[in-house]
Design a protein around this motif. Structure first.
Motif, mmCIF file in Angstrom:
data_model
loop_
_atom_site.group_PDB
_atom_site.id
_atom_site.type_symbol
_atom_site.label_atom_id
_atom_site.label_comp_id
_atom_site.label_asym_id
_atom_site.label_seq_id
_atom_site.Cartn_x
_atom_site.Cartn_y
_atom_site.Cartn_z
ATOM 1 N N ARG A 1 3.161 11.123 4.093
ATOM 2 C CA ARG A 1 2.242 10.810 2.992
ATOM 3 C C ARG A 1 1.830 9.342 3.083
ATOM 4 N NH1 ARG A 1 7.172 11.014 1.122
ATOM 5 N NH2 ARG A 1 8.051 9.307 -0.057
ATOM 6 N N ALA A 2 0.661 9.057 2.555
ATOM 7 C CA ALA A 2 0.155 7.683 2.528
ATOM 8 C C ALA A 2 0.638 6.999 1.257
ATOM 9 C CB ALA A 2 -1.368 7.688 2.566
ATOM 10 N N SER A 3 1.116 5.789 1.398
ATOM 11 C CA SER A 3 1.505 4.966 0.254
ATOM 12 C C SER A 3 0.718 3.661 0.356
ATOM 13 C CB SER A 3 3.005 4.687 0.289
ATOM 14 O OG SER A 3 3.359 3.796 -0.735
ATOM 15 N N PHE A 4 -0.219 3.453 -0.579
ATOM 16 C CA PHE A 4 -1.069 2.265 -0.548
ATOM 17 C C PHE A 4 -0.451 1.166 -1.395
ATOM 18 C CE2 PHE A 4 -3.827 5.789 0.476
ATOM 19 C CZ PHE A 4 -4.456 5.314 1.618
ATOM 20 N N ILE A 5 -0.367 -0.016 -0.815
ATOM 21 C CA ILE A 5 0.158 -1.178 -1.522
ATOM 22 C C ILE A 5 -0.952 -2.221 -1.562
ATOM 23 C CG2 ILE A 5 1.914 -2.973 -1.609
ATOM 24 C CD1 ILE A 5 2.695 -0.135 0.622
ATOM 25 N N THR A 6 -1.412 -2.526 -2.766
ATOM 26 C CA THR A 6 -2.440 -3.547 -2.923
ATOM 27 C C THR A 6 -1.776 -4.909 -2.861
ATOM 28 O OG1 THR A 6 -3.707 -2.044 -4.319
ATOM 29 C CG2 THR A 6 -4.298 -4.362 -4.411
ATOM 30 N N THR A 7 -2.297 -5.748 -1.988
ATOM 31 C CA THR A 7 -1.751 -7.083 -1.804
ATOM 32 C C THR A 7 -2.901 -8.045 -1.592
ATOM 33 O OG1 THR A 7 -0.109 -8.365 -0.575
ATOM 34 C CG2 THR A 7 -1.416 -6.798 0.695
ATOM 35 N N ASP A 8 -2.582 -9.294 -1.308
ATOM 36 C CA ASP A 8 -3.642 -10.263 -1.035
ATOM 37 C C ASP A 8 -3.590 -10.677 0.427
ATOM 38 O OD1 ASP A 8 -1.621 -12.223 -0.779
ATOM 39 O OD2 ASP A 8 -1.843 -12.820 -2.856
ATOM 40 N N ASP A 9 -4.617 -11.393 0.828
ATOM 41 C CA ASP A 9 -4.761 -11.796 2.223
ATOM 42 C C ASP A 9 -3.581 -12.640 2.713
ATOM 43 O OD1 ASP A 9 -6.429 -11.662 4.544
ATOM 44 O OD2 ASP A 9 -6.893 -13.781 4.228
ATOM 45 N N ALA A 10 -3.010 -13.446 1.837
ATOM 46 C CA ALA A 10 -1.899 -14.323 2.230
ATOM 47 C C ALA A 10 -0.628 -13.535 2.547
ATOM 48 C CB ALA A 10 -1.617 -15.339 1.124
ATOM 49 N N ASP A 11 -0.472 -12.342 1.968
ATOM 50 C CA ASP A 11 0.738 -11.539 2.155
ATOM 51 C C ASP A 11 0.559 -10.409 3.164
ATOM 52 O OD1 ASP A 11 3.430 -10.498 1.355
ATOM 53 O OD2 ASP A 11 2.235 -8.844 0.536
ATOM 54 N N MET A 12 -0.683 -9.976 3.378
ATOM 55 C CA MET A 12 -0.923 -8.755 4.139
ATOM 56 C C MET A 12 -0.368 -8.788 5.560
ATOM 57 S SD MET A 12 -4.401 -6.681 4.746
ATOM 58 C CE MET A 12 -4.662 -6.869 3.012
ATOM 59 N N LEU A 13 -0.879 -9.650 6.408
ATOM 60 C CA LEU A 13 -0.424 -9.672 7.803
ATOM 61 C C LEU A 13 1.009 -10.157 7.943
ATOM 62 C CD1 LEU A 13 -3.707 -10.622 9.680
ATOM 63 C CD2 LEU A 13 -2.601 -8.388 9.483
ATOM 64 N N PRO B 1 -3.701 -3.096 12.645
ATOM 65 C CA PRO B 1 -2.582 -3.862 13.210
ATOM 66 C C PRO B 1 -1.235 -3.341 12.711
ATOM 67 C CG PRO B 1 -3.532 -5.077 11.386
ATOM 68 C CD PRO B 1 -4.349 -3.817 11.546
ATOM 69 N N PHE B 2 -0.219 -3.487 13.582
ATOM 70 C CA PHE B 2 1.160 -3.151 13.234
ATOM 71 C C PHE B 2 2.085 -3.993 14.098
ATOM 72 C CE2 PHE B 2 -0.648 -0.072 16.139
ATOM 73 C CZ PHE B 2 0.249 -0.047 17.195
ATOM 74 N N GLN B 3 3.385 -3.949 13.795
ATOM 75 C CA GLN B 3 4.356 -4.780 14.519
ATOM 76 C C GLN B 3 4.290 -4.541 16.019
ATOM 77 O OE1 GLN B 3 8.113 -3.657 12.764
ATOM 78 N NE2 GLN B 3 8.232 -5.588 11.656
ATOM 79 N N LYS B 4 4.403 -5.629 16.768
ATOM 80 C CA LYS B 4 4.426 -5.547 18.234
ATOM 81 C C LYS B 4 5.661 -4.774 18.704
ATOM 82 C CE LYS B 4 1.905 -9.074 20.644
ATOM 83 N NZ LYS B 4 1.189 -8.064 21.351
ATOM 84 N N GLY B 5 5.519 -4.173 19.873
ATOM 85 C CA GLY B 5 6.667 -3.539 20.515
ATOM 86 C C GLY B 5 7.021 -2.170 19.982
ATOM 87 N N ASN B 6 6.029 -1.425 19.540
ATOM 88 C CA ASN B 6 6.262 -0.072 19.029
ATOM 89 C C ASN B 6 5.332 0.920 19.722
ATOM 90 O OD1 ASN B 6 8.235 -0.141 16.622
ATOM 91 N ND2 ASN B 6 6.928 -1.926 16.316
ATOM 92 N N ALA C 1 4.003 -8.049 9.740
ATOM 93 C CA ALA C 1 4.858 -8.661 10.764
ATOM 94 C C ALA C 1 6.343 -8.515 10.434
ATOM 95 C CB ALA C 1 4.499 -10.135 10.939
ATOM 96 N N THR C 2 6.700 -8.595 9.149
ATOM 97 C CA THR C 2 8.113 -8.513 8.755
ATOM 98 C C THR C 2 8.575 -7.091 8.466
ATOM 99 O OG1 THR C 2 7.609 -8.849 6.411
ATOM 100 C CG2 THR C 2 8.053 -10.825 7.745
ATOM 101 N N GLY C 3 7.649 -6.114 8.483
ATOM 102 C CA GLY C 3 8.028 -4.738 8.217
ATOM 103 C C GLY C 3 7.953 -4.344 6.754
#
Length: 174
Positions: free
Chosen positions: A69-81, A121-126, A85-87
């Motif tokens: 299932r899709a779970s959408f989390i609204t965030t801002d540009d400063a937190d998104m990437l 985009p998603f975490q590297k190495g997957n 990166a941190t999962g």
């Protein structure tokens, strides 16, 4: 210590498994955590409290194709990437174009929108996760669902044979 030559044959098989954590986590949760800003129509925005738009419907189709299932989390540009990166989030579907700088930090899906060229985009190495996402996008392209979705959000008001201009993607914060 004796080293078995048979173990050498197993190493290539073990390597992809060592990088499959993200797809395993997504499957274990049964949920794809999708970060977005929900402030850039027609890509993603809110109707009342509910996110909607091209990328929200894309995320829903992607998750369904991945059998989660899709779970959408609204965030801002400063937190998104940083969150990707941190999962904290599995992916960001927020009109993000591949750039050399971002490709140093993230792996990307194949493009889901060509003009401008946009990807997930998603975490590297997957590599197993990339294969899963790219396979889902390919099936959606091949059976016409992605084209139909694009026409719905970008060409619905355009005269036959013309397309509505799409605004350029927002520059990611660093």
């Amino acid at each position: 210590m004796r080293f078995s030559p048979g173990l050498l044959l197993l190493l290539p098989l073990l390597s992809p498994l060592a990088h499959a954590e993200l797809i395993d986590d997504v499957n274990d949760r049964g949920e794809l955590r999708i970060a977005l800003e929900a402030n850039n129509p027609p890509y993603n925005f809110k109707e009342g409290d509910k996110p909607t738009g091209f990328e929200v419907e894309l995320g829903e189709l992607l998750a369904k194709e991945m059998d989660v299932r899709a779970s959408f989390i609204t965030t801002d540009d400063a937190d998104m990437l940083p969150g990707v990166a941190t999962g904290k989030y599995d992916v960001a579907i927020n009109h993000i174009a591949k750039t050399a700088e971002l490709e140093d930090q993230f792996d990307f899906s194949e493009a889901y929108h060509e003009k401008p060229e946009l990807a997930i985009p998603f975490q590297k190495g997957n590599p197993a996760f990339k294969t899963s996402v790219d396979g889902a996008l390919k099936r959606m392209k091949d059976d016409g669902r992605l084209k139909t979705l694009s026409q719905k959000w970008f060409e619905a008001d355009a005269p036959t044979g013309a397309s509505t201009p799409v605004p350029p993607p927002a520059a990611p914060a660093h």
